[in-house]
Structures are given as structure tokens and as C-alpha cells.
Design an enzyme around this catalytic site. Structure first.
Site, PDB file in Angstrom:
ATOM      1  CB  SER A   1      -0.989  -0.011   1.168  1.00  0.00           C
ATOM      2  OG  SER A   1      -0.411  -0.507   2.329  1.00  0.00           O
TER       3      SER A   1
ATOM      4  CD  GLU B   1       0.407  -0.052  13.103  1.00  0.00           C
ATOM      5  OE1 GLU B   1       0.226  -0.476  14.257  1.00  0.00           O
ATOM      6  OE2 GLU B   1      -0.104  -0.595  12.096  1.00  0.00           O
TER       7      GLU B   1
ATOM      8  CG  PHE C   1      -3.130   2.033  11.220  1.00  0.00           C
ATOM      9  CD1 PHE C   1      -4.403   2.016  11.786  1.00  0.00           C
ATOM     10  CD2 PHE C   1      -2.930   1.338  10.039  1.00  0.00           C
ATOM     11  CE1 PHE C   1      -5.445   1.316  11.186  1.00  0.00           C
ATOM     12  CE2 PHE C   1      -3.964   0.640   9.432  1.00  0.00           C
ATOM     13  CZ  PHE C   1      -5.227   0.632   9.996  1.00  0.00           C
TER      14      PHE C   1
END
Lengths: 314, 279
Positions: free
Chosen positions: A35, A56, A81
Site C-alpha cells: 500500500s 506501528e 495508524f
């Protein structure tokens, strides 16, 4: 739409080019290389790529650790995120420790239109801009994105860059993409009197530019500023645009709180008070739709911006 | 430095910590005391860094993850020549001072800021990975508190350290068994801690964390272990060095009164004297 290359792909192309001669460039992803359009980088430079998995917080801390050892680190993860789950890591390990990390928030704003509020990042500008040392950039097209990444490769300071998921129409060309770090780009009306000053960032710059053309057809003069550098805001450009116009309209793919509009209004109210209208997403979960549909629904498309400008001037 | 010299020095540095805390009107004395021996042994005998090599790309790295034990870190950094003890005592926690209650990387010898828990290990994963990928020989160390292990980010870092085979990384857990609200096993249980780290793919060394020879041996052993990161579970005593504060959660950040100060000072002096005479 002529351009098929999203801004995220421009980031990968730029990093690929520079990594050939710079072994210190490191790219990190959190199961997000696809992505982020960084698969090609991962394949070309496996020793300069780090897959962190869906973590993350770890992504950002590991990035800071690498940077503290001399690496030029780009950590890419969905903006929704990256700007929330790992906010404290951005605050402590990147901003506070002042490490050479560029956080790249991909698929920002409402890019993941139909996936719901969990996947929208309408708060990232406000969150990141509130951190001392952290700079915030929302490039408007692929050419500006390339120039921005090249500029960030030359310094050693923290930055947050938000890009969208889908290709956006070109504003600049490869040969003509004027860029100076932390200086807004005048797209229309520099050094000219205007009826309305339109100040936009990221994916709202193109609609603002088209809105200016619509307004011109109706005899309304609009200047347009591409304020890709939301922090540090180009205050001089804001003052100039506001001074030369009767009113200001800001446009952003963000919450109405703490974003571009709030920052522009702060400067204008202090330096050259006049009407500032903020166009933004609502303080509510965003309606389901593509970016274009969502923009149109909330008046962030060219027609909505032109309409708001006329209302302000009425 | 041999064990006896370190033991004697440790009591001098505990007194420095006490003085820094009193001068600054506050600190985290309980965890300072449980951390002291691990940090002292690490800096004196293992960590390859000095004021002269503070910018050397090949230096070893240390991050104090339990950043609230800053007063012990100050005492050790002063002893190692990075900072001036007189200046630290004069300005700790004072208006405009760089000597704040947590690591400040604007000061010489301090790599990274901390203060919020659960950051040190993941940051050290990045440092160790940079070393591995860059063909560097340096080692990376961090010390975490045991209450800190409730932070999920610790385990994200632990997972990654094993995944990348970071045998140049050594973490220490200051396992004093107490956190601000009480015993760690009552607040949020960590046991079986050894099994937890092992299941995450780590070498685990369990030692008496108050014992300087045991800590010294563990740091030496960790350098020999390959393929995986190593964690030293240092079983320590919160408030170590004076019965007044040992094993008392309420001494997590207690500021000693004048009477308590005198008692602790006397206890440290007696322990120093005993150490000097080999007792």
C-alpha cells in the site's frame, strides 16, 4: 485523469534513485510495503529495507534507533495508524530525541473512503503539528512529492509527510515544479490584488486551482497558494495573500480543528485581520464514498470551494 | 575494575544519588538503588564508550529505558567523566536546567530521550539492526524496569529483536518486584518471566542483580551468546543499601527527610567501609 501515478509511488521512485548511491537510506514498513508502493524498494535494496510487521509503535521506535546510528530513515504506514497508534513514539523517539526520521503517512485523509473512521486520518495534521521539532508536509502532486523527498534527504530533522492513496491530477510538470523547502508555492495571483485568497494543501490544492478558474469566469479574482508546508507554515505567504485579498478561504482534507485553516486563521487574525473561512471535513465520522464523492459532499471540491468563496464575498 | 573496587565505588555513587535527589527536591530513589550495580558494572567493565569517543560511530550504545532512574544515571555519567557532579548537584531539577528528571540527549553521553516507558528496547532494536546491517561490531544495551514490562511496545521490540537475530543486543530487567502501586505480581503479573522471554526467542540469564560479580559475569556471558538477543533478569532489591527503604513501594519516589537522610547516609558509609575491608 492523465496521471496514473499516486504520490506514494513518486516517493518510492525518488528513494530508489537516491538509494543507488546512498547506503544510509533506510525504508521501514509495517506490513504496508504494497500500500506504500515500496515493494520495488524492498526488492531492489533488501539490506536497506526493514519489514516490521503490524506493529506501528515498534516501526517508529526502530526507525528512531536506526536514525540515531546515522541512517536516513523513511517509515511508511497508513496515516490513520501512524498518526495515532504510534503517536507517542513519534513524540518521544522522533520529535523529542530529534532523530532523522521521515514518517510517511500513506492513504491519508479519507483515501480509504469506504473503510470507515478507523481508516481515516482526519486528525494527523493537528496531532503531528503539536509536537515540537516535528514538521508537517502535504504535497499536492507527484512532482512536488519528489522535490519534497529530495529536500528531506538533505536535512537531518524529523518530518511527517501525508500522501493520499490514489493518483491525483498533476499541478506541476517534471520540468516546471518550483520548490523551496518551507515556502508555499504561488499558483495564481502572486503580487496581484485579488477578491479572494484560496489556501490549500495536499489533495485539495487541485480543486482550489479549478475553483479559481471557475471564479475567474464569473469575474472574481482568486489567488491560490499551495501550502504543502503546513508546519512550519509559510507565514509570510499567508500574510501576503491575505493582505492582497478581501477575504481568505482555506481548504483541507482534515478535521476543522488544529489543521491548516486554524493555523492560517491564527496568522491572519494577528497580522492582517480579515474574514477567514475554513473548509474542512466535519467533526463527525465521514460519509462513505470515494475521495471525490466525499470532497463533493462536504464542499471541498472545486464547485464547493467556488461557492464558499462567493458566499464569503457576498 | 575489579569487584571489590566496584563495590566500594557503588557506595560512594549511592551517596551521590542521595545528594542529587535531596538537592533537586525529588527523584526516584527506590529504582535508583536497584539499578546502581547493573549500570555501574556495565559502564565500568563492558560498555565501550568514553567522553572522548562519544561520537564514534563504532561506540557501544546504551539507552536507559526506565528513564525515571535518572539520578543513578547522573551519578554514573559523572563518574565516567561525561558530566560534572558538582554542576549536576547544583542544578538538578532547577529552573532552566538541562539536568531534568529523565534522560536528556542534549547532555553528553546520553543517546536518546526517554521517560515514557516501553521505548528503550524498540529503539535499541533499531540501533542493533543498524550495527548488523552496517557490519559494525558495537553492542547495544538497555535497562528496563519490571513494571515497565506491562507496556505492549516492549514485546513488539522483543519479537523484532529475535526475528532479526540481534545477538549484539543485551537488555537488562531490573527485577526488583515492586512498582509504584505495589508488588508487580499483584499489579500485573509477569511470571513466568524467564519462560516469556525464552518463548519470544531470547537467551535468558537470571542473576542476583545486587551482586557485582554476578552482573559482571552475566554481561561477559551475554557477549558470548550468539544468534539471539540476551536478556539479563537482574533480581534486585528496590531501595537497596539501607533497611529504611529496602523493598518498600512507597519509596518509589519518596524524598528523604533530614532524619532519613542521616540514617541512609550512615548505612551507605557502613556498607562502604565493610566493602573496603572485604566483608
Amino acid at each position: 485523469m492523465a496521471n496514473k501515478l499516486p504520490n506514494r509511488a513518486a516517493i518510492c521512485e525518488t528513494l530508489l534513485t537516491h538509494a543507488k548511491t546512498d547506503p544510509d537510506i533506510f525504508v521501514l514498513c509495517s506490513d504496508s510495503r504494497g500500500s506504500a508502493s515500496l515493494t520495488q524498494f524492498a526488492e531492489a535494496f533488501p539490506e536497506q529495507f526493514v519489514e516490521i510487521g503490524i506493529a506501528e509503535q515498534n516501526l517508529v521506535s526502530v526507525a528512531a534507533g536506526l536514525a540515531s546510528c546515522g541512517k536516513k530513515v523513511f517509515a511508511a504506514s497508513p496515516a490513520c495508524f501512524l498518526s495515532t497508534r504510534s503517536y507517542e513514539q513519534a513524540k518521544i523517539d522522533v520529535a523529542y530525541s530529534n532523530t532523522n526520521v521521515t514518517l510517511i503517512g500513506i492513504s491519508g485523509g479519507v483515501s480509504y473512503g469506504a473503510l470507515g473512521m478507523s481508516h481515516h486520518s482526519a486528525q494527523d495534521i493537528a496531532a503531528m503539528a503539536a509536537l515540537p521539532n516535528m514538521r508537517v508536509y502535504l504535497p499536492s502532486d507527484r512532482h512536488q512529492t519528489k522535490k519534497l523527498i529530495e529536500a528531506l534527504l538533505l536535512d537531518e530533522k524529523p518530518a511527517y509527510v501525508r500522501v493520499g492513496r490514489n493518483p491525483v491530477e498533476d499541478i506541476y510538470t517534471e520540468q516546471d515544479a518550483p520548490f523551496e523547502l518551507d515556502k508555499a508555492v504561488w499558483l495564481r495571483g502572486k503580487d496581484e490584488k485579488a477578491d479572494i485568497a484560496l489556501i490549500a494543501c495536499g489533495e485539495t490544492v487541485k480543486p482550489a486551482l479549478v475553483a479559481a478558474e471557475l471564479l475567474e469566469a464569473e469575474g472574481i479574482r482568486a489567488s491560490v497558494l499551495d501550502m504543502y508546508c503546513v508546519k512550519p507554515l509559510d507565514r509570510a505567504a499567508v500574510v501576503e495573500a491575505a493582505t492582497n485579498a478581501r477575504a481568505v478561504v482555506t481548504v483541507e482534507e482534515h478535521s476543522p480543528f488544529g489543521g491548516l485553516g486554524a493555523m492560517v486563521a491564527q496568522v491572519v487574525s494577528e497580522r492582517c485581520p480579515k474574514m477567514v473561512k475554513n473548509l474542512a471535513l466535519p467533526d463527525a465520522p465521514v460519509v462513505t464514498g470515494t475521495s471525490a464523492e466525499v470532497f463533493a459532499y462536504y464542499g471541498l471540491d472545486a464547485l464547493g470551494i467556488a461557492k464558499a468563496a462567493k458566499e464569503v464575498l457576498a | 575494575m575489579d569487584a571489590k573496587e566496584l563495590e566500594v565505588l557503588s557506595w560512594k555513587l549511592r551517596q551521590d544519588v542521595l545528594d542529587i535527589i535531596v538537592a533537586g527536591d525529588g527523584g526516584h530513589i527506590g529504582g535508583d538503588m536497584s539499578l546502581m550495580n547493573a549500570l555501574l558494572v556495565l559502564y565500568e567493565n563492558h560498555l565501550r564508550v568514553s567522553p572522548e569517543t562519544a561520537d564514534d560511530p563504532d561506540r557501544d550504545r546504551f539507552v536507559l529505558s526506565k528513564g525515571h532512574s535518572m539520578e543513578t544515571y547522573y551519578a554514573v555519567l559523572c563518574e565516567m567523566g561525561f558530566l560534572d557532579l558538582k554542576d549536576v548537584k547544583a542544578r538538578f531539577s532547577k529552573f532552566g536546567s538541562p539536568y531534568i528528571g529523565h534522560p536528556n540527549n542534549k547532555l553528553p553521553g546520553i543517546e536518546m530521550n526517554s521517560g515514557s516507558l516501553g521505548h528503550g528496547l524498540p529503539v535499541c532494536v533499531g540501533m542493533a539492526l543498524a550495527g548488523k546491517r552496517g557490519g559494525k561490531k558495537y553492542r547495544v544495551y538497555t535497562v528496563m524496569g519490571d513494571g515497565e514490562l506491562a507496556e505492549g511496545s516492549v514485546w513488539e521490540g522483543a519479537m523484532a529483536a529475535a526475528h532479526f537475530g540481534l545477538d549484539n543486543l543485551c537488555a537488562v530487567v531490573d527485577r526488583n518486584g515492586l512498582q509504584i502501586s505495589g508488588p508487580t505480581e499483584e499489579v500485573m503479573a509477569h511470571e513466568p518471566l524467564e519462560a516469556r522471554f525464552r518463548s519470544f526467542g531470547w537467551h535468558v540469564l537470571e542473576v542476583d542483580g545486587n551482586s557485582i560479580p554476578a552482573l559482571d559475569a552475566a554481561f561477559t556471558a551475554a557477549k558470548m551468546l550468539s544468534g539471539k538477543p540476551t536478556v539479563i533478569l537482574a533480581h534486585t532489591t528496590k531501595g537497596y543499601g539501607s533497611e529504611l527503604m529496602e523493598n518498600r513501594a512507597d519509596w518509589h519516589h519518596h524524598l528523604p527527610t533530614a532524619e532519613e537522610y542521616a540514617q541512609i547516609k550512615s548505612d551507605f558509609a557502613a556498607r562502604k567501609e565493610a566493602a573496603a575491608h572485604g566483608e
